[in-house]
Design a protein around this motif. Structure first.
Motif, PDB file in Angstrom:
ATOM      1  N   VAL A 127      31.399  55.187  59.832  1.00 50.14           N
ATOM      2  CA  VAL A 127      31.043  56.404  59.103  1.00 50.14           C
ATOM      3  C   VAL A 127      30.191  56.029  57.901  1.00 50.14           C
ATOM      4  N   ALA A 128      29.194  56.862  57.592  1.00 51.30           N
ATOM      5  CA  ALA A 128      28.355  56.646  56.409  1.00 51.30           C
ATOM      6  C   ALA A 128      28.867  57.494  55.253  1.00 51.30           C
ATOM      7  N   ARG A 129      28.640  57.008  54.050  1.00 48.18           N
ATOM      8  CA  ARG A 129      29.079  57.760  52.869  1.00 48.18           C
ATOM      9  C   ARG A 129      28.278  59.040  52.707  1.00 48.18           C
ATOM     10  N   LYS A 130      26.978  58.963  52.965  1.00 52.93           N
ATOM     11  CA  LYS A 130      26.108  60.107  52.717  1.00 52.93           C
ATOM     12  C   LYS A 130      25.712  60.783  54.010  1.00 52.93           C
ATOM     13  N   GLY A 131      25.498  62.096  53.896  1.00 50.34           N
ATOM     14  CA  GLY A 131      25.029  62.874  55.030  1.00 50.34           C
ATOM     15  C   GLY A 131      24.053  63.932  54.577  1.00 50.34           C
ATOM     16  N   SER A 132      23.198  64.372  55.476  1.00 48.43           N
ATOM     17  CA  SER A 132      22.186  65.378  55.155  1.00 48.43           C
ATOM     18  C   SER A 132      22.824  66.759  55.104  1.00 48.43           C
ATOM     19  N   GLN A 133      22.512  67.501  54.049  1.00 47.94           N
ATOM     20  CA  GLN A 133      23.052  68.837  53.876  1.00 47.94           C
ATOM     21  C   GLN A 133      21.940  69.838  53.624  1.00 47.94           C
ATOM     22  N   GLY A 134      20.896  69.738  54.437  1.00 48.32           N
ATOM     23  CA  GLY A 134      19.841  70.728  54.440  1.00 48.32           C
ATOM     24  C   GLY A 134      19.283  71.033  53.072  1.00 48.32           C
ATOM     25  N   LEU A 135      19.461  72.271  52.652  1.00 48.91           N
ATOM     26  CA  LEU A 135      18.945  72.747  51.375  1.00 48.91           C
ATOM     27  C   LEU A 135      19.380  71.866  50.213  1.00 48.91           C
ATOM     28  N   LEU A 136      20.586  71.328  50.260  1.00 42.64           N
ATOM     29  CA  LEU A 136      21.147  70.581  49.139  1.00 42.64           C
ATOM     30  C   LEU A 136      20.782  69.099  49.169  1.00 42.64           C
ATOM     31  N   GLY A 137      20.072  68.652  50.182  1.00 45.47           N
ATOM     32  CA  GLY A 137      19.673  67.249  50.255  1.00 45.47           C
ATOM     33  C   GLY A 137      20.795  66.376  50.783  1.00 45.47           C
ATOM     34  N   SER A 138      20.682  65.079  50.540  1.00 44.99           N
ATOM     35  CA  SER A 138      21.670  64.110  50.997  1.00 44.99           C
ATOM     36  C   SER A 138      22.727  63.906  49.924  1.00 44.99           C
ATOM     37  N   LYS A 139      24.007  63.989  50.329  1.00 45.76           N
ATOM     38  CA  LYS A 139      25.099  63.892  49.371  1.00 45.76           C
ATOM     39  C   LYS A 139      26.167  62.920  49.860  1.00 45.76           C
TER      40      LYS A 139
END
Length: 807
Positions: free
Chosen positions: A149-161
């Motif tokens: 699992v990666a710490r960060k993921g893409s959240q569209g409008l909100l960018g990568s978090k």
């Protein structure tokens, strides 16, 4: 005084693990998928504006602007503040200014990579360049302990978090997880997630899923944030660098999906060339007799390695475990990228083809038939002449431009052209003996998609409050044409299939149905940070418009609609400690209406859009070696059904899914990794016609889903890892009346992999057995909001073998 470690000394995994597992990788260039090499030269000064505030936030901002990787133990920066900086600085000079008075110091550990350590009273700590493994290169960002699992993921409008800093439930699976599971399609990968279930046979015409009990179609899986670009029916996993799964409605961050999926969202992130050259070949075998090969090649070139190229190709063909069934698939995806000082560009072009002979269908249970016995289904009930042929060509172009240190423009466009040709028949049993009529149908579908999104992101402070403003617009267009013909029927049986003649003389031609879908949206959000960003409040709204027109034999239909709505959403996250985050969110969105299936008498009828509302509260605990997340949610939306007697598809009441999710991932013990969780759903029907089904459980929604995967590194044999996975779903009802039911089921998988070197080449051998007990069961009753319900038969015991050589 700390001991000085010579540069030639290599840190052991046990000494390195606490640092890696608790690290916070601060590599936030405007897009986390790219590292801007041009800004990393210490000799070159440039202008920075980093406001005073928490040390963690200041370091995050500066590392992102400078385009370097910084690995930090969160305990070191907890409770510390930074004076910020304003002016022209070299990278190390800027870090020194931010760390002034903190008692911490910066240590270089490789090209464009640094580590934060306590400042010693005297002397200096030296670390070998290999001490941070995988800190640079690759688009996975920081991989969590265990590598799955990666710490960060893409959240569209909100960018990568980072998963600890977002008020949503999200899991991001890495390319390493894809390879080790030998996942060929998206359906293979999501089998590890307790919130997701496949609702179509693995050897069927197409894949379909549920998230939190609600349907998710392949059309609603995004590719680098763009809907409708990926193949409609099956998505090959060799193209994926990582896969983000968001649980719960995500219309604010992703916009309206083409098929109206609301239980969650899936985003496939394409592969990019890493700083290290990639040349990899994988040979594979899947029972009964499928052989294949895959290549993965990546290079960077040009000044400062600004240009990158990544190619992935797959060829696999042969017979499956089902008699007279074969699958032949081809995939080729090319990714190019450019990473400049302020501009980052990428493009992906792909083509996939899949030919399946005798694809399995869902089993529809007639009104006068009981649920058939899955254990007695021993042969493929699909006719040998049935087939599914799909061709998809797609492409995207994405870009980001830093207008200033605090303003970024971004956008992307995509397109897809697909041709699908099926010769199929439904399997609708009419009695307890399992009899059904083979009614051949030649079905064609041609699709064209054009999509795009554009936005601007702005970071600034108003006094002690930080802001991240996002403004974005999206557009989606798809047209498709359905056609075909029908043939004379012949009898067959589920338990004893009868081979019928290959159809050749149509008894009638189907009408040609042409449909145009358009959806547009504008979204605005602001993430406000309070108390040194320990409290993050996200508020936003999205205006959405959905327009659908259709024609039958060139005659405009009366089912077209054009509707719009403003949907407010919000979320709040509280960092109670450096290891514990608490969150809550409210999501609301407009979804495209359902389409009546081919098994209904009102086939292809399009229903109006509907509104979904969701509330969720949860907690996330990051212990370092492992993490645990928990969420309580409630989702409300209209319920649909195909009436068992009239065969008319349409809405019937409301459904409310109230549930609890608990997930775990990481490496709690050295060499022992876990991945899995449990989901409980109480799915209730309300306001059905005449109250007939009020209080009943929504069909095709098990109360419990449980997944648990484990990996163990055998200490006595270096490179050897043993794997296992258990998957459980409780019983499900077939219809709203709750009369017909399928039993609970459990599937066990086992496997092993062995990694070693031959002439300095890395070699990995993998072997997996899926459904090791070879159990026959109904794995799904479809989906309660699905337009084409039916039973899905489990996949027989399947052997998977592969060998990967990295040159």
């Amino acid at each position: 005084m700390p001991a000085v470690m010579p540069c030639s000394t290599r840190l052991t995994p046990s000494r390195l693990r606490p640092l890696l597992h608790l690290s916070l990788l601060l590599s936030l260039s405007a897009c986390p998928l790219f590292i801007t090499a041009g800004w990393a030269a210490d000799a070159d000064k440039r202008s920075y504006q980093v406001p005073a505030g928490s040390l963690s936030a200041a370091l995050t901002r500066f590392a992102g602007l400078a385009g370097v990787n910084l690995s930090v133990d969160p305990a070191l920066v907890s409770g510390r503040n930074s004076p910020g900086l304003s002016g022209d600085f070299a990278v190390e000079e800027g870090f020194a200014r931010l760390l002034q008075g903190s008692g911490l110091q910066l240590q270089p550990v490789g090209e464009q990579a640094y580590i934060l350590t306590p400042a010693p009273e005297g002397g200096s700590l030296q670390l070998a360049p290999t001490s941070i493994l995988g800190a640079t290169g690759g688009s996975d960002g920081e991989v969590y302990a265990g590598g799955q699992v990666a710490r960060k993921g893409s959240q569209g409008l909100l960018g990568s978090k980072d998963f600890m800093e977002t008020p949503f439930s999200m899991t991001t699976y890495t390319s390493e997880a894809v390879k080790n599971q030998q996942a060929r399609t998206l359906g293979d990968l999501v089998a590890s997630d307790p919130s997701v279930r496949a609702t179509n046979p693995a050897g069927g015409r197409y894949e379909q899923f549920t998230i939190r009990g609600l349907s998710l179609f392949n059309s609603d899986v995004s590719y680098n944030g763009l809907y409708g670009v990926l193949p409609t029916y099956t998505i090959d996993m060799e193209m994926a660098d990582r896969v983000d799964i968001i649980k719960g409605p995500s219309q604010l961050i992703n916009g309206i999906s083409p098929r109206g999926s609301v239980g969650g969202g899936i985003n496939v992130v394409p592969k990019r060339a890493s700083d290290k050259p990639i040349t990899s070949f994988t040979g594979s075998y899947a029972s009964n007799n499928q052989l294949g090969g895959a290549v993965d090649i990546g290079r960077r070139f040009g000044e400062d390695d600004k240009f990158g190229i990544r190619f992935n190709g797959v060829k696999q063909s042969g017979d499956t475990e089902w008699d007279h069934q074969s699958v032949d698939r081809d995939m080729a995806v090319l990714g190019l990228d450019f990473r400049g000082e302020r501009l980052r560009l990428s493009t992906d072009v792909g083509h996939t083809e899949r030919d399946t002979d005798a694809p399995q269908e869902r089993v529809i249970v007639g009104a006068n038939a009981q649920v058939p016995h899955a254990s007695e289904v021993r042969s493929n009930y699909a006719q040998p002449w049935s087939k599914a042929r799909t061709k998809d060509t797609f492409g995207t172009v994405s870009g980001e431009f830093d207008v200033s240190d605090s303003v970024m423009l971004y956008g992307g466009v995509g397109a897809r052209k697909s041709n699908h040709d099926f010769l199929r028949h439904a399997v609708s049993i009419t009695n307890d003996a399992g009899d059904f009529s083979v009614q051949p149908r030649d079905f064609t579908r041609d699709e064209n998609v054009r999509t795009g999104n554009f936005g601007v992101r702005n970071w600034f402070h108003t006094g002690p409050v930080s802001h991240e403003i996002n403004l974005a617009a999206s557009y989606f267009y798809m047209d498709f044409e359905n056609g075909g013909a029908r043939y004379a029927s012949a009898p067959s049986n589920l338990y004893n299939p009868v081979e019928t003649p290959t159809p050749n003389n149509p008894t009638r031609q189907d009408s040609k149905v042409y449909t145009e879908n358009r959806s547009t949206g504008v979204a605005l959000s602001d993430t406000l940070g309070f108390f040194d960003d320990r409290v993050l409040l996200t508020l936003g709204a999205r205006w959405q418009r959905v327009k659908v027109d259709d024609w039958t034999d060139n005659v405009k239909g009366n089912t077209a609609y054009d509707e719009e709505k403003v949907s407010p959403s919000g979320g709040i996250l509280f960092k109670a400690t450096d290891k514990l985050s608490l969150y809550a969110n409210y999501m609301e969105g407009l979804s495209q209406g359902k389409i009546a299936p081919s098994t209904s008498v009102n086939e292809d009828e399009i229903f109006p859009p509907f509104i979904t509302r969701s509330v969720e509260v949860g907690a996330k605990y990051d212990a370092g070696p492992f993490a645990v997340t928990a969420a309580v949610f409630r989702i409300k939306q209209p319920a649909y059904e195909t009436n068992a007697n009239t065969r008319v598809f349409g809405p019937n009441g409301k459904r409310e899914n109230t549930g609890v999710e608990v997930s775990m991932f990481g490496e709690p013990l050295d060499g022992f990794r876990l991945l899995g969780g449990v989901m409980y759903i109480d799915s209730e029907l309300k306001k059905t016609t005449d109250g007939l089904f009020d209080g009943n459980r929504a069909p095709a929604t098990p109360k419990y889903n449980v997944n648990l995967g484990a990996e163990y590194d055998v200490r006595s044999v270096q490179g050897l890892t043993l794997t296992s996975r258990a998957i459980y779903s409780s019983s499900q009802y077939l219809d709203q009346s709750n009369v017909k039911e399928i039993d609970a089921w459990t599937r066990m998988d086992v496997g092993a992999r062995y990694a070693f070197k031959v002439d300095e080449k890395n070699v990995t051998l993998r072997g997996n057995i899926e459904n090791v007990a070879n159990k026959r069961y109904w794995s799904s009753a479809g989906a309660s909001d699905d337009s084409e319900p039916g039973l899905t038969l489990s996949t027989p015991r399947t052997y998977l073998l592969s060998a990967t050589v990295d040159f």
